[in-house]
Enzyme design. Structure first.
Site, PDB file in Angstrom:
ATOM      1  N   LYS A   1      50.023  43.262  49.208  1.00  0.00           N
ATOM      2  CA  LYS A   1      48.958  43.061  48.702  1.00  0.00           C
ATOM      3  C   LYS A   1      48.383  41.748  48.445  1.00  0.00           C
ATOM      4  O   LYS A   1      47.169  41.317  48.483  1.00  0.00           O
ATOM      5  CB  LYS A   1      48.995  43.943  47.452  1.00  0.00           C
ATOM      6  CG  LYS A   1      48.871  45.536  47.754  1.00  0.00           C
ATOM      7  CD  LYS A   1      49.208  46.425  46.390  1.00  0.00           C
ATOM      8  CE  LYS A   1      49.314  47.774  46.861  1.00  0.00           C
ATOM      9  NZ  LYS A   1      50.056  48.729  46.017  1.00  0.00           N
TER      10      LYS A   1
ATOM     11  N   GLN B   1      51.786  48.087  40.033  1.00  0.00           N
ATOM     12  CA  GLN B   1      52.388  48.974  40.930  1.00  0.00           C
ATOM     13  C   GLN B   1      53.434  50.068  40.429  1.00  0.00           C
ATOM     14  O   GLN B   1      54.074  50.070  39.530  1.00  0.00           O
ATOM     15  CB  GLN B   1      53.358  47.850  41.696  1.00  0.00           C
ATOM     16  CG  GLN B   1      54.037  48.407  42.968  1.00  0.00           C
ATOM     17  CD  GLN B   1      53.150  48.938  44.013  1.00  0.00           C
ATOM     18  OE1 GLN B   1      52.278  48.187  44.397  1.00  0.00           O
ATOM     19  NE2 GLN B   1      53.237  49.993  44.524  1.00  0.00           N
TER      20      GLN B   1
ATOM     21  N   ASP C   1      42.458  50.786  41.226  1.00  0.00           N
ATOM     22  CA  ASP C   1      43.505  51.827  41.909  1.00  0.00           C
ATOM     23  C   ASP C   1      42.667  53.172  41.538  1.00  0.00           C
ATOM     24  O   ASP C   1      43.115  54.280  42.323  1.00  0.00           O
ATOM     25  CB  ASP C   1      44.734  52.016  41.363  1.00  0.00           C
ATOM     26  CG  ASP C   1      45.923  51.636  42.134  1.00  0.00           C
ATOM     27  OD1 ASP C   1      45.532  51.552  43.559  1.00  0.00           O
ATOM     28  OD2 ASP C   1      46.982  51.332  41.640  1.00  0.00           O
TER      29      ASP C   1
END
Ligand code: NAD
Length: 296
Positions: free
Chosen positions: A54, A98, A121
């Site tokens: 990422k 994460q 997200d």
């Protein structure tokens, strides 16, 4: 019939190129780069790979990447303090923590602490609610990527029968919401669904997000249907090696479907591309610079 292969890798590469162009335009207008912060707690090898990838992709798109790597024994309060600092940092447009987090940390509490306008997200309940009622927000990357592939393939989805297999908050539920918003007739199947083959058989669109290798069989697929395989399962391959397979029996389904995503190379590459897209949209919104709907 042999299904057309939906090339998610090529679509994602193109999307990343578009994000890169808009990121450059953003920098010109805002006088700063769009910024994405990624927080990793602990040393889970898969999470480390994702976070590295990422970060690299963020830089390649011409955006600023902020990585925060915290030890596995980080106290929940300390992680929440990092998130609060990122919430307050004007250089940070998007925040991604994460998952999974170590067991002593309450994931929902961490997600709830992220400013919804930086929640790229799309996991915050505010963004889940915005999606449910049709307000602008952030949609989880994987289902949004699936929708992009479907619209690219089929154009208008209105009136089509769609079956989503799986009801997770990350994939199944937001996928169903997106398809409802596109005026599909949506069925959500899950572990308690009866007669799954019959349910799948009536679908023009099948999205499989289960996590069970090759569970969806070719005989279940309606001829000509579009099949989106979200599953990523590592199974034993030849010569003691492992290989990746989806939740759909690819060979069986490809013989019947009109189009299908392969694994790997289908949905997988879309997730990071959409994350970059969401971070860029966050940057435009946070800076108050207009970006017309559907630009990206
Ligand atoms: P999850 O475990 O949270 O949810 C799985 C869902 O499948 C559940 O809702 C469950 O009810 C349903 N299910 C389980 N067994 C079933 C059965 N026998 N019949 C019907 N439904 C059943 O998983 P998830 O996070 O939604 O992920 C699903 C899959 O997608 C996994 O393979 C995961 O690795 C993959 N995934 C891929 C990406 C990507 O970037 N491509 C992103 C997220 C998840």
């Amino acid at each position: 019939m042999t299904a057309a292969v939906i090339d998610g890798k090529a679509f994602a590469a193109n999307l990343r190129g578009e994000v890169g162009k808009l990121a450059a335009a953003f920098e010109q207008q805002a006088g700063r780069k769009a910024g994405l912060a990624v927080v990793l707690v602990g040393e889970d090898p898969a999470s480390q790979v994702y976070v590295r990838s990422k970060g690299k992709s963020t830089l390649e798109a011409g955006m600023a990447s902020f990585e925060h790597k915290l030890p596995a024994d980080t106290a929940e309060a300390d992680l929440l303090a990092v998130v609060e600092r990122l919430n307050a940092d004007p250089a940070v447009d998007g925040i991604l923590v994460q998952l999974p987090l170590p067991g002593h940390i309450d994931e929902q509490k961490v997600i709830a602490t992220i400013n919804p306008d930086k929640d790229v997200d799309g996991f915050h309940v505010t963004n889940a609610g915005r999606l449910a009622v049709g307000q602008p927000g952030f949609v989880p990357c994987t289902p949004l990527g699936c929708l992009m592939l479907l619209k690219d393939r089929l154009g208008d989805l209105s009136g089509l029968d769609a079956v989503v297999i799986g009801r997770s908050n990350i994939v199944g539920k937001p996928m169903a919401q997106l398809l409802i918003a596109e005026s599909c007739t949506v069925t959500v199947a899950h572990s308690r669904t009866r007669n799954l083959p019959d349910v799948v058989k009536r679908a023009d669109i099948v999205v499989a997000a289960v996590g069970r290798p090759e569970m969806v069989k070719g005989e279940w697929i309606k001829p000509g249907a579009t099949v989106i395989d979200v599953g990523i399962n590592r199974v034993a391959g030849a010569e003691g090696k492992t290989r990746l397979v989806g939740d759909v029996d690819y060979a069986g389904a490809a013989a019947v479907a009109g189009a299908i995503t392969p694994v790997p190379g289908g949905v997988g590459p879309m997730t990071i591309a959409v994350l970059l897209r969401n971070a860029l949209v966050a940057a435009y919104r946070n800076a108050g610079i207009p970006l017309a709907d559907g630009t990206i």
